[in-house]
Enzyme design. Structure first.
Site, short mmCIF file in Angstrom:
data_model
loop_
_atom_site.label_atom_id
_atom_site.label_comp_id
_atom_site.label_asym_id
_atom_site.label_seq_id
_atom_site.Cartn_x
_atom_site.Cartn_y
_atom_site.Cartn_z
N TRP A 361 52.02 7.87 -8.72
CA TRP A 361 53.40 7.44 -8.53
C TRP A 361 54.32 8.62 -8.26
O TRP A 361 55.46 8.45 -7.84
CB TRP A 361 53.89 6.65 -9.74
CG TRP A 361 54.00 7.48 -10.99
CD1 TRP A 361 52.98 8.05 -11.70
CD2 TRP A 361 55.20 7.83 -11.69
NE1 TRP A 361 53.47 8.73 -12.79
CE2 TRP A 361 54.81 8.61 -12.81
CE3 TRP A 361 56.55 7.55 -11.49
CZ2 TRP A 361 55.74 9.12 -13.72
CZ3 TRP A 361 57.47 8.05 -12.40
CH2 TRP A 361 57.07 8.83 -13.49
N ASP A 362 53.80 9.85 -8.51
CA ASP A 362 54.57 11.07 -8.22
C ASP A 362 55.13 11.03 -6.80
O ASP A 362 56.24 11.48 -6.54
CB ASP A 362 53.69 12.31 -8.30
CG ASP A 362 52.87 12.42 -9.57
OD1 ASP A 362 52.70 11.40 -10.25
OD2 ASP A 362 52.40 13.52 -9.86
N GLU A 487 52.87 8.78 -21.00
CA GLU A 487 51.48 8.39 -21.26
C GLU A 487 51.07 8.62 -22.71
O GLU A 487 49.92 8.38 -23.08
CB GLU A 487 50.56 9.15 -20.31
CG GLU A 487 50.78 8.75 -18.86
CD GLU A 487 50.30 9.81 -17.88
OE1 GLU A 487 49.38 10.57 -18.23
OE2 GLU A 487 50.87 9.90 -16.79
N LYS A 591 55.51 12.54 -23.91
CA LYS A 591 54.85 13.51 -23.03
C LYS A 591 55.81 13.99 -21.95
O LYS A 591 55.85 15.17 -21.61
CB LYS A 591 53.62 12.86 -22.39
CG LYS A 591 52.87 13.78 -21.42
CD LYS A 591 51.70 13.07 -20.76
CE LYS A 591 50.97 14.01 -19.81
NZ LYS A 591 49.87 13.33 -19.09
N GLN A 592 56.55 13.06 -21.36
CA GLN A 592 57.42 13.39 -20.24
C GLN A 592 58.58 12.41 -20.22
O GLN A 592 58.53 11.35 -20.85
CB GLN A 592 56.65 13.30 -18.94
CG GLN A 592 56.17 11.89 -18.61
CD GLN A 592 55.03 11.86 -17.62
OE1 GLN A 592 53.92 12.22 -17.93
NE2 GLN A 592 55.33 11.44 -16.40
#
Length: 796
Positions: A361-362, A487, A591-592
């Protein structure tokens, strides 16, 4: 790396003034060249020593089985791995029978220069052989933007002290031996000898090798041709075998009269065309390159990049290192997608085999915003690749018991190949990310020819959401059991990012079929189905914690226990390599950027006060174990008033590969983070938002920057935005008048006109804290207000 004295800071080049074999793999990624179709790692011309050899073609891959200890319904059966294609970079040199190898003899000097304006990699070496023979070797390498199938190398050898016998061997080599990979899920799997010989031939100074992959059945052709300028008496022979072809040139050279070899390399592959068709395609590409000639290829490359920088350059005053990193980032984002032409743009582009060459999806969320506003044709092609895989996405949805389409979490050819379903299959937000990219592209370009393709993508993704979610007893629309961008929090109910993006997807699809009734009929969409999408969007559940006054990342997230950040060894990051996912999934550790990404992309769903509180809360939980996080944190930090913190995060995104911050640049560049550098500047300090089809800006600069100027392509116009601390100017460099919004005020920029407006002061806020040891490196030296201790997130 960039802080090493061997890498001076320069605005338009990345220069290495001495060779360090310990960081060879990293520099091979940094000095990689690509056009989106062909990728050549920056290996030394003679092939050895190397960190990681690599030649890649977009979409060219092999299949391998995905073993499971316990099989489950719907698990993908095959993985996909990018193939190290036939290496055409090799030019070996013997000087008076001594192989040129920088590990032996004396390396008097060695310089490599990646020229971001010319689009070439230059190398100059002076070497004294063990036998005392001194030579200068110069090479210039390019991967052509104008000729998609072509790479070329100019290689020159000159003796420095006396006449010398030299031999050049210009080669094509298939099935190179690769070093073993690290025990890191972000690294690549190794496929041994993936190419099976089908055909080889040579004639004059040309040679061709044709191979096929065993499992994926893809045919690849690689060919080379040469031009030679040498003293009288030079000889050349060509030979070819199943996995190798070489041109051998022997000559006597004298000081002041270098031998000059031009090597043209052509590549092509296909899943459907016959061997003769692929072979002849590559032969035709080489013939065209020979006709154009070396000087012509250089001229075309320069012209292409002149046009790119004219519409895409970002200028900074006050930080020369960040300026260099920004242009490096833009160059590699362009190189990842410019000529991909309906093939996936991988997470590493074509600079290395990391993540097995998969696209995520980046692409839609980070790379396509940059391409949409700088190189819209490339953005269009990336979306057409998704459209070309729509039948595969429909089949995957059917397998999962869903209508519409379910696009893969990670893939090369459009089929799901993630073997870990909680972080893969359950990350349905990829559907909405694609929908968002479709709408952004259409609103920024007005491309009516794309409408049919775009509507199909919107409709099929919306159909999936309507069935994936459900109305609860209170009438709210819920989307349960999914994984958002974070994630470390899998299989959660009502992830805010996912629900808001799905809401936008549903509304966009309903609007699209209303405005395109003929396409709606073709897709069998009736009024009742579209009304169901609108109803689901209107009733979408967006969790909120009234006690803490923040949005939980997903339902009940703020009830979880908080990860013991103070007790975590700094060497245990990234956490995924040191702790079981079970421990991560049930605690507050991020995580992000996830909820914070929603603040950016769905900002119209939050008040300013909510954004500020949410941002501060998640700063204390986010460990940035993903390269996708820093740029988003930069954008939202800038919006809520933490300008120095935004500057720190922006620098982290920009320097991720030049400084090897993730310690895995050896496997390829982080293309999404590099794209995030542009996003951090343009959406962060430029304040760009594109919700609803009208561009709005809320520019503000941090203390360390004096001026930022960036260019955008929008609706056939070229817009220049210049930001200083007290004012911003908007100029139309071409095209008709354009309506925009500046800090809430509507403006219309006249054709070829310029408007200047003041910038209101940013709100004063205390700098939030981050988990111990995960703070971004301070970029700004400006004094900041000391932050008082903030309350920790509620313990579960």
């Amino acid at each position: 790396m960039i802080n090493h004295p061997a890498f001076p800071v320069e605005p338009w080049v990345v220069r290495e003034t001495e060779l360090d074999l310990e960081r060879l793999a990293q520099t091979e990624s940094v000095f990689a060249l690509s056009n989106g179709h062909i990728g050549l790692r920056g290996n030394l011309d003679e092939g050895e020593p190397f960190g990681l050899p690599g030649t890649y073609l977009a979409g060219f891959h092999e299949l391998q089985p995905l073993p499971y200890a316990e099989a489950g319904f719907g698990y993908p059966e095959s993985g996909q791995v990018v193939v190290n294609a036939t290496n055409g970079k090799l030019i070996r040199l013997l000087v008076d029978d001594e192989p040129f190898d920088v590990r032996y003899g004396t390396l008097r000097s060695h310089e490599r220069v990646l020229d971001l304006r010319a689009g070439v990699l230059r190398r100059t070496v002076e070497w004294l052989s063990p036998a005392g023979c001194a030579v200068r070797v110069s090479s210039t390498r390019l991967v052509s933007f104008s000729k998609r199938a072509i790479a070329a190398i100019l290689y020159e050898v000159e003796p420095l002290e006396r006449q010398l016998d030299i031999v050049l061997q210009s080669e094509l080599v298939a099935n190179e031996a690769l070093p073993s990979t690290e025990d890191d899920p972000r690294a690549a799997d190794t496929v041994t000898s993936p190419l099976q010989s089908q055909y080889f031939d040579d004639r004059d100074m040309r040679a061709i090798l044709v191979h096929q992959t065993a499992a994926s059945g893809l045919t690849i052709a690689a060919a080379m041709d040469h031009e030679l300028e040498a003293s009288p008496g030079a000889t050349s022979t060509t030979e070819s075998f199943a996995d190798t072809a070489r041109l051998i040139v022997a000559a006597m050279i004298t000081p002041g009269r270098p031998l000059r070899l031009i090597k043209y390399i052509g590549y092509g592959w296909s899943a459907a065309r016959s061997l003769p068709a692929v072979r002849d395609q590559v032969g035709a590409a080489l013939a065209d390159a020979r006709r154009t000639g070396w000087d012509g290829l250089l001229s075309e490359q320069q012209a292409y990049l002149d046009e790119f920088w004219d519409r895409a350059d970002v200028e900074l005053d006050g930080d020369a290192e960040l300026q260099q990193a920004l242009r490096f980032a833009l160059f590699h984002v362009l190189a990842a997608g410019a000529r991909a032409e309906r093939r996936a743009i991988a997470a590493k582009g074509l600079t290395g085999p990391g993540y097995n060459g998969h696209a995520f999806w980046d692409t839609e969320t980070f790379v396509l915003p940059v391409l949409t506003y700088t190189t819209p044709d490339a953005a269009r092609d990336a979306l057409l690749w998704r459209a070309n895989t729509l039948e595969l996405a429909r089949a995957r949805a059917t397998q999962l018991g869903l209508p519409g389409a379910t696009f893969p979490w990670r893939t090369i050819d459009g089929q799901e190949c993630s073997s870990y379903w909680p972080a893969g299959t359950a990350a349905f937000h990829v559907n909405a990310d694609i929908s968002d990219a479709v709408m952004r592209y259409y609103q920024a370009t007005g491309d009516e020819e794309f409408a049919r393709t775009g509507v199909a993508l919107l409709v099929e993704t919306a159909r999936m959401w309507r069935e994936l979610g459900h109305h609860d007893v209170a009438g709210r629309f819920r989307i349960d059991g999914v994984t958002g961008p974070d994630e470390y929090s899998a299989i959660a109910d009502n992830n805010v990012y996912t629900n808001l993006m799905a809401q936008r997807n549903l509304r966009s699809a309903a609007d699209a079929v209303e405005h395109n009734p003929d396409i709606a009929v073709e897709l069998s969409v009736d009024g009742e189905e579209a009304a169901g999408w609108r109803d689901a969007a209107e009733r979408m559940t967006i969790p909120y914690d009234p006690v803490l006054g923040v949005h939980p990342q997903s339902e009940a997230f703020t009830d979880h226990g908080v990860w013991d950040f103070d007790g975590t060894d700094p060497d245990h990051y990234p956490l995924l390599l040191h702790y079981p996912y079970f421990e991560l999934y049930r605690q507050q550790v991020v995580k992000q950027a996830d909820l914070v990404l929603a603040l950016h992309l769905c900002g119209d769903s939050f008040t300013d006060a909510e954004k500020a509180r949410d941002f501060d809360y998640y700063e204390r939980l986010t460990v940035r174990d993903s390269s996708l996080s820093a740029c988003t944190q930069a954008v939202v930090a800038a919006e809520v008033g933490h300008l120095s913190l935004a500057y720190d995060y922006l620098s982290e995104a920009a320097l991720i590969d030049l400084d090897d911050l993730e310690h895995n640049t050896r496997d390829g560049l982080h293309i999404a983070s590099l794209a995030g550098t542009w996003i951090g500047l343009v959406a962060g300090f430029g304040g760009l938002r594109d919700n609803g089809g009208v561009l709005s800006f809320k520019p503000r600069l941090p203390p360390g920057l004096g001026r930022v100027a960036f260019r955008l392509c929008v609706l056939g116009r070229r817009l220049l935005v210049e930001v200083e601390h007290d004012h911003a100017s908007y100029s139309l460099r071409s095209g008709a008048e354009l309506a925009i919004v500046h800090h809430g005020a509507s403006l219309t920029i006249p054709a070829e006109g310029r408007l200047t407006r003041p910038i209101p002061a940013a709100p004063v806020r205390e700098r939030p804290s981050q988990p111990r040891g995960r703070e971004p490196l301070r970029r700004s030296t400006a004094p900041e207000q000391a932050a008082e201790p903030s309350p920790r997130p509620a313990e579960g």
